[in-house]
Motif scaffolding. Structure first.
Motif, PDB file in Angstrom:
ATOM      1  N   ALA A 299       0.835  -1.206   0.000  1.00 32.63           N
ATOM      2  CA  ALA A 299       0.000   0.000   0.000  1.00 32.63           C
ATOM      3  C   ALA A 299       0.869   1.254   0.000  1.00 32.63           C
ATOM      4  O   ALA A 299       0.549   2.249  -0.669  1.00 32.63           O
ATOM      5  CB  ALA A 299      -0.916  -0.004   1.226  1.00 32.63           C
ATOM      6  N   THR A 300       1.975   1.206   0.741  1.00 33.99           N
ATOM      7  CA  THR A 300       2.898   2.344   0.763  1.00 33.99           C
ATOM      8  C   THR A 300       3.431   2.614  -0.641  1.00 33.99           C
ATOM      9  O   THR A 300       3.451   3.757  -1.114  1.00 33.99           O
ATOM     10  CB  THR A 300       4.063   2.062   1.729  1.00 33.99           C
ATOM     11  N   LEU A 301       3.847   1.546  -1.314  1.00 32.18           N
ATOM     12  CA  LEU A 301       4.392   1.696  -2.667  1.00 32.18           C
ATOM     13  C   LEU A 301       3.351   2.275  -3.610  1.00 32.18           C
ATOM     14  O   LEU A 301       3.645   3.167  -4.414  1.00 32.18           O
ATOM     15  CB  LEU A 301       4.873   0.342  -3.192  1.00 32.18           C
ATOM     16  N   GLN A 302       2.130   1.769  -3.489  1.00 30.16           N
ATOM     17  CA  GLN A 302       1.079   2.221  -4.401  1.00 30.16           C
ATOM     18  C   GLN A 302       0.820   3.722  -4.216  1.00 30.16           C
ATOM     19  O   GLN A 302       0.699   4.467  -5.193  1.00 30.16           O
ATOM     20  CB  GLN A 302      -0.195   1.419  -4.142  1.00 30.16           C
ATOM     21  N   ARG A 303       0.794   4.157  -2.956  1.00 32.82           N
ATOM     22  CA  ARG A 303       0.539   5.566  -2.659  1.00 32.82           C
ATOM     23  C   ARG A 303       1.670   6.449  -3.203  1.00 32.82           C
ATOM     24  O   ARG A 303       1.437   7.460  -3.863  1.00 32.82           O
ATOM     25  CB  ARG A 303       0.447   5.720  -1.134  1.00 32.82           C
ATOM     26  N   VAL A 304       2.895   6.032  -2.935  1.00 29.40           N
ATOM     27  CA  VAL A 304       4.056   6.821  -3.349  1.00 29.40           C
ATOM     28  C   VAL A 304       4.137   6.905  -4.874  1.00 29.40           C
ATOM     29  O   VAL A 304       4.353   7.970  -5.454  1.00 29.40           O
ATOM     30  CB  VAL A 304       5.331   6.194  -2.747  1.00 29.40           C
ATOM     31  N   ARG A 305       3.920   5.769  -5.509  1.00 29.36           N
ATOM     32  CA  ARG A 305       3.931   5.750  -6.983  1.00 29.36           C
ATOM     33  C   ARG A 305       2.922   6.725  -7.550  1.00 29.36           C
ATOM     34  O   ARG A 305       3.204   7.463  -8.510  1.00 29.36           O
ATOM     35  CB  ARG A 305       3.553   4.352  -7.485  1.00 29.36           C
ATOM     36  N   GLY A 306       1.729   6.717  -6.979  1.00 29.86           N
ATOM     37  CA  GLY A 306       0.659   7.572  -7.491  1.00 29.86           C
ATOM     38  C   GLY A 306       1.023   9.044  -7.405  1.00 29.86           C
ATOM     39  O   GLY A 306       0.820   9.825  -8.352  1.00 29.86           O
ATOM     40  N   ILE A 307       1.580   9.436  -6.277  1.00 26.94           N
ATOM     41  CA  ILE A 307       1.905  10.858  -6.088  1.00 26.94           C
ATOM     42  C   ILE A 307       3.076  11.279  -6.971  1.00 26.94           C
ATOM     43  O   ILE A 307       3.039  12.341  -7.608  1.00 26.94           O
ATOM     44  CB  ILE A 307       2.161  11.137  -4.593  1.00 26.94           C
ATOM     45  N   TYR A 308       4.109  10.446  -7.038  1.00 26.98           N
ATOM     46  CA  TYR A 308       5.236  10.803  -7.910  1.00 26.98           C
ATOM     47  C   TYR A 308       4.796  10.829  -9.381  1.00 26.98           C
ATOM     48  O   TYR A 308       5.282  11.656 -10.161  1.00 26.98           O
ATOM     49  CB  TYR A 308       6.419   9.842  -7.723  1.00 26.98           C
ATOM     50  N   ALA A 309       3.892   9.945  -9.750  1.00 23.58           N
ATOM     51  CA  ALA A 309       3.386   9.939 -11.133  1.00 23.58           C
ATOM     52  C   ALA A 309       2.696  11.258 -11.459  1.00 23.58           C
ATOM     53  O   ALA A 309       2.909  11.848 -12.528  1.00 23.58           O
ATOM     54  CB  ALA A 309       2.431   8.765 -11.343  1.00 23.58           C
ATOM     55  N   GLN A 310       1.882  11.743 -10.514  1.00 25.17           N
ATOM     56  CA  GLN A 310       1.189  13.022 -10.732  1.00 25.17           C
ATOM     57  C   GLN A 310       2.188  14.179 -10.859  1.00 25.17           C
ATOM     58  O   GLN A 310       2.055  15.050 -11.719  1.00 25.17           O
ATOM     59  CB  GLN A 310       0.244  13.329  -9.565  1.00 25.17           C
ATOM     60  N   ARG A 311       3.177  14.166  -9.979  1.00 22.47           N
ATOM     61  CA  ARG A 311       4.155  15.261 -10.014  1.00 22.47           C
ATOM     62  C   ARG A 311       5.004  15.203 -11.285  1.00 22.47           C
ATOM     63  O   ARG A 311       5.314  16.243 -11.879  1.00 22.47           O
ATOM     64  CB  ARG A 311       5.044  15.190  -8.760  1.00 22.47           C
ATOM     65  N   ALA A 312       5.359  13.971 -11.681  1.00 19.71           N
ATOM     66  CA  ALA A 312       6.127  13.836 -12.923  1.00 19.71           C
ATOM     67  C   ALA A 312       5.317  14.359 -14.106  1.00 19.71           C
ATOM     68  O   ALA A 312       5.834  15.097 -14.961  1.00 19.71           O
ATOM     69  CB  ALA A 312       6.508  12.373 -13.141  1.00 19.71           C
ATOM     70  N   ALA A 313       4.032  13.997 -14.130  1.00 21.49           N
ATOM     71  CA  ALA A 313       3.173  14.444 -15.235  1.00 21.49           C
ATOM     72  C   ALA A 313       3.068  15.964 -15.245  1.00 21.49           C
ATOM     73  O   ALA A 313       3.120  16.607 -16.307  1.00 21.49           O
ATOM     74  CB  ALA A 313       1.786  13.800 -15.109  1.00 21.49           C
ATOM     75  N   ALA A 314       2.953  16.547 -14.048  1.00 22.25           N
ATOM     76  CA  ALA A 314       2.859  18.011 -13.961  1.00 22.25           C
ATOM     77  C   ALA A 314       4.139  18.661 -14.478  1.00 22.25           C
ATOM     78  O   ALA A 314       4.090  19.663 -15.209  1.00 22.25           O
ATOM     79  CB  ALA A 314       2.598  18.429 -12.509  1.00 22.25           C
ATOM     80  N   MET A 315       5.269  18.081 -14.115  1.00 19.08           N
ATOM     81  CA  MET A 315       6.527  18.675 -14.566  1.00 19.08           C
ATOM     82  C   MET A 315       6.710  18.519 -16.072  1.00 19.08           C
ATOM     83  O   MET A 315       7.093  19.472 -16.760  1.00 19.08           O
ATOM     84  CB  MET A 315       7.722  18.076 -13.829  1.00 19.08           C
ATOM     85  N   VAL A 316       6.386  17.345 -16.585  1.00 23.87           N
ATOM     86  CA  VAL A 316       6.536  17.095 -18.017  1.00 23.87           C
ATOM     87  C   VAL A 316       5.664  18.074 -18.808  1.00 23.87           C
ATOM     88  O   VAL A 316       6.119  18.719 -19.759  1.00 23.87           O
ATOM     89  CB  VAL A 316       6.171  15.627 -18.350  1.00 23.87           C
ATOM     90  N   GLN A 317       4.424  18.212 -18.362  1.00 23.25           N
ATOM     91  CA  GLN A 317       3.507  19.104 -19.073  1.00 23.25           C
ATOM     92  C   GLN A 317       3.986  20.560 -19.005  1.00 23.25           C
ATOM     93  O   GLN A 317       4.008  21.266 -20.016  1.00 23.25           O
ATOM     94  CB  GLN A 317       2.106  18.981 -18.464  1.00 23.25           C
ATOM     95  N   ALA A 318       4.413  20.976 -17.804  1.00 18.46           N
ATOM     96  CA  ALA A 318       4.864  22.369 -17.646  1.00 18.46           C
ATOM     97  C   ALA A 318       6.109  22.633 -18.487  1.00 18.46           C
ATOM     98  O   ALA A 318       6.229  23.688 -19.122  1.00 18.46           O
ATOM     99  CB  ALA A 318       5.137  22.650 -16.169  1.00 18.46           C
ATOM    100  N   LEU A 319       7.029  21.698 -18.497  1.00 12.16           N
ATOM    101  CA  LEU A 319       8.254  21.889 -19.289  1.00 12.16           C
ATOM    102  C   LEU A 319       7.920  21.998 -20.769  1.00 12.16           C
ATOM    103  O   LEU A 319       8.441  22.872 -21.478  1.00 12.16           O
ATOM    104  CB  LEU A 319       9.227  20.733 -19.056  1.00 12.16           C
ATOM    105  N   GLN A 320       7.037  21.094 -21.229  1.00 13.99           N
ATOM    106  CA  GLN A 320       6.694  21.103 -22.653  1.00 13.99           C
ATOM    107  C   GLN A 320       5.976  22.399 -23.031  1.00 13.99           C
ATOM    108  O   GLN A 320       6.293  23.029 -24.038  1.00 13.99           O
ATOM    109  CB  GLN A 320       5.830  19.885 -22.992  1.00 13.99           C
ATOM    110  N   GLN A 321       5.032  22.804 -22.165  1.00 17.88           N
ATOM    111  CA  GLN A 321       4.241  23.994 -22.508  1.00 17.88           C
ATOM    112  C   GLN A 321       5.023  25.285 -22.332  1.00 17.88           C
ATOM    113  O   GLN A 321       4.876  26.219 -23.108  1.00 17.88           O
ATOM    114  CB  GLN A 321       2.974  24.040 -21.630  1.00 17.88           C
ATOM    115  N   THR A 322       5.863  25.335 -21.275  1.00 24.55           N
ATOM    116  CA  THR A 322       6.486  26.608 -20.925  1.00 24.55           C
ATOM    117  C   THR A 322       7.829  26.808 -21.600  1.00 24.55           C
ATOM    118  O   THR A 322       8.188  27.919 -21.983  1.00 24.55           O
ATOM    119  CB  THR A 322       6.659  26.702 -19.388  1.00 24.55           C
ATOM    120  N   LEU A 323       8.604  25.717 -21.715  1.00 27.90           N
ATOM    121  CA  LEU A 323       9.944  25.866 -22.288  1.00 27.90           C
ATOM    122  C   LEU A 323      10.010  25.474 -23.753  1.00 27.90           C
ATOM    123  O   LEU A 323      10.941  25.867 -24.466  1.00 27.90           O
ATOM    124  CB  LEU A 323      10.963  25.050 -21.480  1.00 27.90           C
ATOM    125  N   GLY A 324       9.032  24.652 -24.190  1.00 24.71           N
ATOM    126  CA  GLY A 324       8.951  24.310 -25.603  1.00 24.71           C
ATOM    127  C   GLY A 324      10.235  23.713 -26.150  1.00 24.71           C
ATOM    128  O   GLY A 324      10.817  22.804 -25.553  1.00 24.71           O
TER     129      GLY A 324
END
Lengths: 407, 407
Positions: A299-324
């Protein structure tokens, strides 16, 4: 004390000439600046630690086995923990690994140190990925290794290049982080994993697999570790060292790592450990053993994976949109890092070291990629960690990074 | 796995040629025999651990600072613990030592390892006592040291001999356990301590003071440590490294040691530690800091001292009454050990290695003294620990030893 320093009758060992205090360490001193958004860390988010589970585990350890948890222990590690770690790896496909095939280490950093101590004589050659974990570079250099680098792409280390380098250099061993490597974030493909093992057997080359991030996948699990695959390749296990860690998935503060190695090397690493720190904290070991036995880890792994996945997605999207087009990167499928390269598009900067200084002035920090190369640094590279920053701050940090890029 | 071992593509580092798995380690494998009374251990009695105090400390650490206790920490150690350790040493007379003059190590074994890593190049000379701590011998040899030995009597190391050896060999450093040393049990006199410091300053020789046992005195406190005395000798501090440990007085399982050193060496040892294990378990460090802050340590020390004093007295009396002239020893004034020598009186044995084997057949174990000599072993010596055996069993163990002596 500065007048004392001048008068210390200290003659340092020759091996210290091979290393320097890391550039990153100097950078980290700047991070105290208030309000800074840091993508510079290499650590997990402390807010995600399962404090309740760890508290229960340590109380269980002290209640059921206070003597064992507080007394000296075997250098190899507590049997209860070694069994739990074997079971943990079995759950990830390494089904033929038993408790006696591994020793507990004081974080996986110590596994690297013991590998260096047991294997590297000054001048020996070791092949590492370009880029690779900074503390690995320094650790092996301190034992006098000459580091040879193999290039990494989004499928992991280039196996054809590796084969040529092995033939040319006959290294003591090859060190790889095949899954979500620090800093590359790359995931080595299944096909390349098989080829690495076959290459190791064919050329009788020891391969060290460092795997602290493999549990931190975002969507689908990565291919099996080299360890899990090794039973498919006759002779593979005898050529393989596998380093694991609870640091990224449970708590770095426990300093619980482990090392699976063939018997002769495991015995020699154990002897080296006896004179390095006698054994890993039994207090931490007993706590980790109780935690793994408690059944809370999935359960710990599942929770941690989920949160890091969200943050990674946020960073990827922001980098692509903002830095192009100003930066280029492969979105990570796990781990803690985005590894990127300044393209210079539109006349933007291509020196990440200079950009890192400017970024701090704009209130955001990252680590330039150059120090992660054991030789021939690519100064256009940078490492961005999304692990400890929430999504809103990630977007704000990337905006600040854009300002630094354009300023 | 034995068929694999033969096929491991492992080429070991040259430094491993300098050391062997210890003879003691082999002996310890025999201790599993049921009913054996063991004077062979080198560890404190787990029954004396302050489990309640440690439980409270770890709960306090998790409640007040879970992040710090479970996250990565500075390589130097947690500030809270460094401050507590400085205060602990101040309470023993080392009043000018501050938190920044020390780093936390993973047991004091790691302090030895970091000293070796930072200072010893292959072929360097290091002076140690004859006898000295076995794991020190092996640790320094692994870094390629050539060990020179200085004799020890009941007043500690022979300072005149030390002066000659320093002049002759110009060692990288001198390693001493001035207080209740393992295995000698000797207590270096105040006068010799002063002379060691003056000698260090005059000859510009670094001296390493290992002090894990100084708190375990039976009656009157020992003379001040070299560290505490060093402010009386101008330039003394710049020539001195001091290693401390909570292992013998609180719990070995926490693996909390520390090292005071002059600034340049401390910085280099910290760098070496960064690549050895990154940092000592913050979980154990935060627990130790809370324990020291709780104020329980003085009572713990008083209790432990009282019990070891009784056991030591029981062993001394039993040895004198039961073995008489067959062995010779100086009653210890602290620590965990009686260091003795077979005299051969009345035609008795003078080979403690042979006696150790026979003793196990009689149901008692001890450690022969020969391995504690870095060179020129005295095979008539033996080390007897009274720490983990109650008084009745001590008397029975000595009776068994007598039977082995005469059998």
């Amino acid at each position: 004390m500065s007048d004392c320093a001048a008068s210390e009758p200290v003659r340092l060992a020759e091996r210290l000439n091979h290393v320097e205090t890391s550039a990153i360490r100097e950078l980290f001193k700047l991070l105290g600046k208030p309000g800074i958004i840091s993508f510079a860390g290499g650590f997990p988010d402390a807010a995600l630690f399962d404090v309740d589970g760890i508290r229960e585990a340590t109380l269980a350890a002290l209640d059921s086995q206070a003597g064992a948890a507080l007394q000296y222990g075997a250098t190899e590690g507590l049997d209860a923990l070694r069994e739990q770690l074997a079971a943990f790896m079995a759950g990830k496909g390494a089904r033929d690994v038993t408790a006696t095939d591994l020793i507990v280490t004081t974080g996986s950093q110590q596994a690297l140190d013991l590998i260096g101590k047991a294997l590297i004589s000054p001048g020996d050659k070791v092949i590492v990925e370009a880029p690779t974990f900074l503390a690995t570079i320094q650790c092996f250099k301190l034992y006098g290794a000459e580091l040879i680098t193999v290039p990494v792409d989004d499928q992991g280390a280039d196996v054809e290049a590796l084969e040529r380098l092995i033939a040319q250099h006959r290294p003591k061993f090859v060190y790889l982080i095949p899954t979500f490597g620090n800093p590359s974030g790359a995931q080595m493909s299944l096909e390349r994993r098989r080829r690495v093992l076959e290459l190791a057997v064919r050329t009788r080359t020891l391969v060290v697999e460092d795997d602290p991030y493999g549990d931190l996948y975002f969507d689908v699990p990565p291919p099996p570790s080299l360890l899990a695959l090794s039973h498919e390749v006759p002779g593979g296990r005898a050529c393989l060292v596998h380093c694991g860690s609870l640091s990224k998935v449970l708590s770095p503060g426990l300093r619980i790592g482990w090392m699976v190695a063939p018997p002769l090397l495991l015995a020699k690493a154990t002897m080296c450990k006896q004179f390095s720190d006698a054994h890993t904290s039994t207090f931490a070991q007993a706590t980790a053993a109780q935690y793994l036995a408690s059944g809370r880890m999935p359960a710990t792994l599942q929770r941690v994976r989920g949160i890091y996945a969200q943050r990674a997605a946020a960073m990827v999207q922001a980098l692509q949109q903002t830095l192009g087009a100003a930066i280029d990167f492969v979105p990570p499928r796990g781990g803690l890092f985005v590894w990127a390269r300044l393209t210079g598009a539109g006349g933007g900067p291509t020196d990440a070291v200079a950009l890192a200084q400017r970024a701090i002035a704009h209130g955001v920090a990252f680590v330039p990629g150059a120090p992660f190369f054991a030789r021939d640094p690519d100064v256009a590279t940078l490492r961005l960690s999304f692990a400890t920053v929430d999504e809103e701050r990630i977007r704000e940090g990337v905006r600040r990074l854009a300002a630094a890029l354009h300023g």
